[in-house]
Structures are given as C-alpha cells and as structure tokens.
Design a protein around this motif. Sequence first.
Motif, PDB file in Angstrom:
ATOM      1  N   GLU A 112      33.610  36.001  25.569  1.00 19.05           N
ATOM      2  CA  GLU A 112      34.529  35.432  24.571  1.00 19.05           C
ATOM      3  C   GLU A 112      33.823  34.359  23.744  1.00 19.05           C
ATOM      4  O   GLU A 112      34.022  34.274  22.533  1.00 19.05           O
ATOM      5  N   ALA A 113      32.977  33.573  24.410  1.00 13.93           N
ATOM      6  CA  ALA A 113      32.215  32.558  23.675  1.00 13.93           C
ATOM      7  C   ALA A 113      31.350  33.234  22.607  1.00 13.93           C
ATOM      8  O   ALA A 113      31.270  32.770  21.469  1.00 13.93           O
ATOM      9  N   GLY A 114      30.734  34.343  23.005  1.00 11.21           N
ATOM     10  CA  GLY A 114      29.921  35.087  22.050  1.00 11.21           C
ATOM     11  C   GLY A 114      30.751  35.567  20.875  1.00 11.21           C
ATOM     12  O   GLY A 114      30.344  35.451  19.713  1.00 11.21           O
ATOM     13  N   LEU A 115      31.957  36.061  21.173  1.00 17.15           N
ATOM     14  CA  LEU A 115      32.832  36.549  20.103  1.00 17.15           C
ATOM     15  C   LEU A 115      33.210  35.405  19.162  1.00 17.15           C
ATOM     16  O   LEU A 115      33.223  35.563  17.940  1.00 17.15           O
ATOM     17  N   MET A 116      33.525  34.244  19.765  1.00 19.87           N
ATOM     18  CA  MET A 116      33.901  33.100  18.948  1.00 19.87           C
ATOM     19  C   MET A 116      32.762  32.682  18.038  1.00 19.87           C
ATOM     20  O   MET A 116      32.974  32.233  16.917  1.00 19.87           O
ATOM     21  N   LYS A 153      23.740  41.850  23.672  1.00 15.22           N
ATOM     22  CA  LYS A 153      23.036  40.588  23.877  1.00 15.22           C
ATOM     23  C   LYS A 153      23.523  39.817  25.099  1.00 15.22           C
ATOM     24  O   LYS A 153      22.820  38.952  25.601  1.00 15.22           O
ATOM     25  N   ILE A 154      24.728  40.090  25.556  1.00 16.86           N
ATOM     26  CA  ILE A 154      25.250  39.301  26.677  1.00 16.86           C
ATOM     27  C   ILE A 154      25.484  40.167  27.917  1.00 16.86           C
ATOM     28  O   ILE A 154      24.952  39.894  28.991  1.00 16.86           O
ATOM     29  N   THR A 155      26.265  41.236  27.768  1.00 14.50           N
ATOM     30  CA  THR A 155      26.655  42.000  28.959  1.00 14.50           C
ATOM     31  C   THR A 155      25.468  42.704  29.600  1.00 14.50           C
ATOM     32  O   THR A 155      25.270  42.616  30.813  1.00 14.50           O
ATOM     33  N   LEU A 156      24.680  43.408  28.791  1.00 15.74           N
ATOM     34  CA  LEU A 156      23.587  44.181  29.373  1.00 15.74           C
ATOM     35  C   LEU A 156      22.540  43.311  30.087  1.00 15.74           C
ATOM     36  O   LEU A 156      22.177  43.623  31.213  1.00 15.74           O
TER      37      LEU A 156
END
Lengths: 403, 409
Positions: free
Chosen positions: A298-302, A313-316
């Motif tokens: 969510e931080a990435g989305l924000m 970039k985040i999950t994988l």
Amino acid sequence: MSVLRQGYVIGPIIGVIWVFVAAVTVAVAMSFATGDAFRPSALYSLIVGAPLGVACLGAARGQLILAAGCAGFVLLMLLGIGPVLTEDVGVMGKIIAGLVLGLAVCWPLLAFLKEAHKGEMTRHIFEDAVIRFLTGFGYVFFTAIVFIPFYVMVMTSFKNQSELIQNPLDFSLDLSKGWDLFRSYTELFADFNFGTYLLNSMFISVMAVFITLLFSVPGAYAVARLRFKGQAMMSRSILLIYMVPIIVLALPIYIAFSMTGLRNTIIGILLIYPVTTIPVALYMLQGYFRGLPAEIEEAGLMDGLSRLAVIWKITLPLSLPALASVSLYVFMIAWNEFLLAFMLLDDPSKFTLTRGIASLNSSEIPRQHLMAGSVVATVPIMVLFLGLERFMTKGLTAGSVKG
Amino acid sequence: MTQVLPPTGTTPLAKREARLAWGLLAPTLTSVALVVVLPLLAIFWISFKPIGLSDLRPAAPVVRESLRGSDENMRIEYRVRNSSQDTEVTEVTLADTIPSGLTLRALPDGCSLDGAALFCDIGTLEGGYNERLRIPATAADKDAMEALAEGSAPIVTGESDSILTNFEFSFVNFARIFDGDEFWGVLGVTMFYTVVGTIGALGVGLFAALLLDKSFKGQGILRGLYLFPYVAPVIAVAFSWLILFDPFSGSANALLIQMGVTDDAINFFGEKPLALIMVTVFEIWRYFPLSFLFILARMQSIDTDMYEAADMDGASPFQQFWYLSLPQLLGILSVLFLLRFIWTFNKFDDIFLLTGGNAGTRTLTVNVYEQAFAVSNIGAGAAVAVVIFLCLLTFSVFFFKYVSREEGL
C-alpha cells in the motif's frame, strides 16, 4: 501391565527383540556388502538376548559390557554359533561381522535400558525404555527401507549380466576393473543417446519452470491480494484442478495431439507440462503472498507505483524464497514426469530421460543399463534437492503439495 | 442539509481492481480451460460413443494412379479406395493434371476435361469398396509419360461421417464396463490400494515424524534421506524395486532363500494376492515422506510448555502422545488423509510400471489405459475415466467440507 514393568520381564524382552533386529540387520548388510552367506538365527537371539537384556538393566559399567559383548560375539561367530550364522565365510569376515554385531547389539541396548532397573519400575521409566527401543528400531528400519532400493540401483549399474545372475547378492565392486566399472554409463551415452535425453529433460524442465512462473505469479497475486467477485471460489477451484487425475486428461490430449500433429514434438510437451504444474504453483504462491504484509504494498501504491510495478518491485523481491521452492518443485515434477512423455513421445530424438529409461525396459537390453539410466535420471534431481532442501521442505509444507 | 452517505454499489476503483484481477488471471484461466476443462468435456463426449483407436482417423478416399498397357490398350487407371472398412464416404471427387503429350481418347461418365485439368465425380464409396476409373489414352513416349503422369499426384476429396463429431450417442461403453464381474473386481482392488495405501503412508509417516521430532546431530541428513523415495523419478525407483524383487535373479529372493525363510523363489509382482500387497507397499514406501514432512512441520509448531506442564503432572510419555500430541495433529492428519486418499485413488504410473495391471492389480486408472490402448477401445476407456471423475467429485465435496474448517490448507 505391572508384570511387564518388572525389570526382569521387560529387560529380556527388549534384549531378545533387539538382538534379533541387530542380527537381521548385520546379516543383510554383510550379505549385500560381501555376497557371502550370512543368516540370522531366531533361536540363538533368544538364548543370547535374554541374559544380555538383564545384564544391561541400569548397568553402571557400560564400557565393560560393551567390550565383553564385542569379544563374546566375535567368539560366537568364530565358533559358528550365535545370532548370525555363516556358511563358507573367511575368518576375517567372521571377525568383522562379530565386532559389528557386538557394537550393534550392546551399545543401543545399554542406551535403551540405562535408566531401567531390576524390580518394578514406574510407568515413566518403563515407557521411556520402550520408546527408546522403538526409536532405535525406527532408525534402523527407515534407513534400511530407504537405502536398500537406491543401493541396489547404483550397484547393479556397475555390474554385468553374468555377475548378476551368478550371485544376486554380491554387490561388492571389483575395483581392479578401473574405469571399466562405468561401462554401462559410457554405453548409454554413446549408443543409447542418453546425452540427447538429458539435454531434452533439462530444457523441458527449465522451460516448464519459466512458463509456470510466468503464468502463476500474476494469477496468485490476483487471488491473494485483489478483491473481486469469485475470489473465494477461484482459490478453491485451483485445488480442485490439481486433483483431476492426469490419466483422465491424457486420453483426450492424446487424441487431440494425434489429430493436430503435436504428438512427438517438444512444443506439445511444453504446452502440457506447465498446465499440470500451474495450479500447484499458484496455490503455493498465493499462500505465501497472503502472508506478506499488505502495508508495504500500500505504501508503494501511495507513492505512485502502479499495481504491476508493485508486484515487480516489492512483492517479487520479498518472495524470492517462495519462488525458489516453487521453481524447485515444478522442476522436480517436470523432470520426473513419466506418463505424458510415455504416451506422447515416440521419436527417440525427442525423448526425455524418463521416456528414455522406459525404452530401455526390454528383454534384449541388459538390466545394468536400465539401472544406469535410472541413476542418470536420479542423480541430478537428488543433487539439486539436497542442495536446496531447506527451500523444498519449507515450500512443500507451506503450500501443501501434490504427490 | 443533505446527508453524507458512503457510496453504494461498486465504485470505479473497485471495478478497476476487479478488472486487473481478471486480467492477471486470464492467462492461467485460458490455459487451464484448454488443457483441463476441454479434455474433460471431450472425455464425457467420447464416453457416449463406441469408438476404437482406429476410428481416430476419419474415413477418407485414397487414390493410386498408374499408366498401363501399350498402344491400343494404353490407359490411365485411377484406383480410388475407401480407407475405412465400414464407413461410407460420400461426394468423392478426383482432380488431376494430364501432362501434355498424353491425349485422352474417351472420358468415362462423370468426368470432364478442361484443358489439362481432369475432374471426375465418383459419388459414394461404400466402406471397404474401391472404384477403378480407366481412361484410354495415347502417348508417343510411354516411359516418359508414365513418369510424368504418375509424377503429378491426383487430388481426391470426400465427405465422411466421423463418429467422433456426429450426434449419435449410446450407452454401449457404460454397459460394457459395468457388465460382468470385472468392473467390481477392479473397484475392489482400487479401494484396497487406496485405503491401505493412504492409511499406511500416514501411519509410517507419523512414526518417522516422531523419530525426527528432536534435534540431534545428523537430523538434517536423515530427514533428507527419508525424503528420497518421494523425490526420485518414479520410473527409476519402480524399476529398482522390480530388479530387487525379481523372481529369478532378485537380491530379495536370494536373501530370503539364504535365510531359510522360503525354499522357492517368490514371484512378488506376479502372484495374485501378493502383487496387490506389493504395489500397496510400494505406494506406502514412496509417499510416506510426504506425510512425514507435513506431520513433522505441525509437530514442531506445538508449544513445548504444554509437555513440561504434563511432565510436572506426572503424565507418562505415551499419555503425553495420546492426550497432547495426537489431538493437535488430528487436523493435519485428517486433511492429509483426504488429500492422499484422492491422489492414491488417481495414481497410475506406479502400478503401470510395476505390474502393468496384471496379477490382480488393475485399478480404475490402469483400466482406463488398458481399455483405451491395449484393447484399443477408446470409448470404453473414456467411460472408465468418467466414472473416476465422478468418484473424484464426490471425494472433493468431502474434502472441501473438512478443509474449510482447517486453516492453512
């Protein structure tokens, strides 16, 4: 039950059973190692085991019993009586067997009964002794049943047909033959195209891993993270799909492939294999994705990343261990797959290793080739597995996986 | 003053999320539909059709062209044959190019010549029949013409009614597989194999997990070793078992004879009740690692405080196992039981490789293969597959009822 708890009852019982177990183990091991005739004797196990069991009850001087036991068993072997009987075995063989038997009987027996004592025991002590005995038996049992088939596989591949028929028990290696020991292997690669099969299997398995990941990572992410109608149904039907038996699918696939000319092609195999592994991979991955904290994403989305960028970039990067175990598992399935390769491939230049081994199973081809082929197929997956065992066990249990 | 209400219905954001989800799932769904759902439908379709392996190629006309005779009797012969023995082919036509230098003297009925293009309408060919077209011709150089005429392949077309695609259905296959005692025998073997194999693998796996549920030196190595049967290719281990238990030169028999357990060699995979027991033992051997792994993982997550408390209260080791460990393991055991039950029921390779379904080891899955490929009756094989699938659906209902209560699976 209280009768059983008497030291004079349980000691001899455990003693007799353990002596017999040890005698069988030593006889089988010595037979397989030397090819000579070793034979366990139930009667002598009874005669030797009962007093030994009593002697080991809470024994304070363990080393003494151990030394006396070893000497005693060597003596019995040389006299030709005792729990392990022999025929036409040299003195050296008898001494070695006696020593091994002495160690295999006395050392564990002392450990089993070290807290037990003569007279009536408490339930706790009694059960502890029984459990230790069962544990010892379990180690011997499991190691034997797992080890023997693989031992036979490897050793048979180093022999030749006449040696095998002459004495099926003789697995000792004649080291004077030198490199000639590996004859079946060189013949497999020179005359039976196993090099091609190995490359085909490698290629197909690696490709299957890539295709599976390509399909299952986005799918797993969608099922694990995104909210949409039918999400719950979707995660259940994945499980349902990997319960469908392959043989039920193999028949129509065979028909369709025959009609479209995809039979006998590596492309055709590559179309099928990933589909059998995608549901498993999807299931394992979605379990892992669910466990990742959603807040980071969510931080990435924000911060303005798109969903796809968040995955990339985040999950994988966070789920690299899960990706490793899924890859390993998919590789294992593709590498070991037999049925579809057997039904769909007829052209030797496109065989996978498992299909190649199946083609060796004829009465004209000596069996050491069959076993050498099996070793060639088993070793790479074993090496890979032992190297990455950590990932494998974690991934398997995390995703709860098909067999 | 208007009241502020939360938005009702699906918001644009939620819609976008759902669209993305379906987009991400689309490749998987398509491939699964193509390779799982479509074949399943095909199996249902085929199971209602009495077809064999040879019917897979639809009936078609086959032609052979030759230039025969000489001078007055010189003629081109087309022999059009129906490839099938019992299906008729309708609207058969033939087209060929006549090389220049070859003159046709007369045309049979139904044939027309347009420049060099010959076209013949042959009509219907009954199953197993063939039709000869003889066209008288003249040529200057026979040998050269023969090569030329036979060099250009004639094109034949024809319509046939393929049994695979028509709309006739019958219950012949189901009548055939349910007829007689064979099916019930197969079902009995399957149930024995599945139930004993599943419970055996669970029991042995539980025992192995209890052994390794303590840390000691070499625990990692033993754990890796105990997983070998599951990781190795099935074909490799199946052949190792076959060679180990071979009745003529197998080590197991040599060992048993030497130890005086038996006088004659035992045919482990060839005698009636023994073969079934052996394949079940193989199944247990091969899959106990899987149960062992799951049970061990669950055991290691049990809190040790509880055992300490039990120790203080004077519970004996067996009581601790029975009253503390087992209830905690019951969840994973029941899930494993259902999963293994379904997968053992579906298992094919193991028995196929060990006995080929002989000596009383034919399970339902092996029966699919036997019917479809050994007896060449694809319809009957598909019917057995449908029976398997229906059993599977029943099990799955049970599975989901239990699994929904179990977290983690």
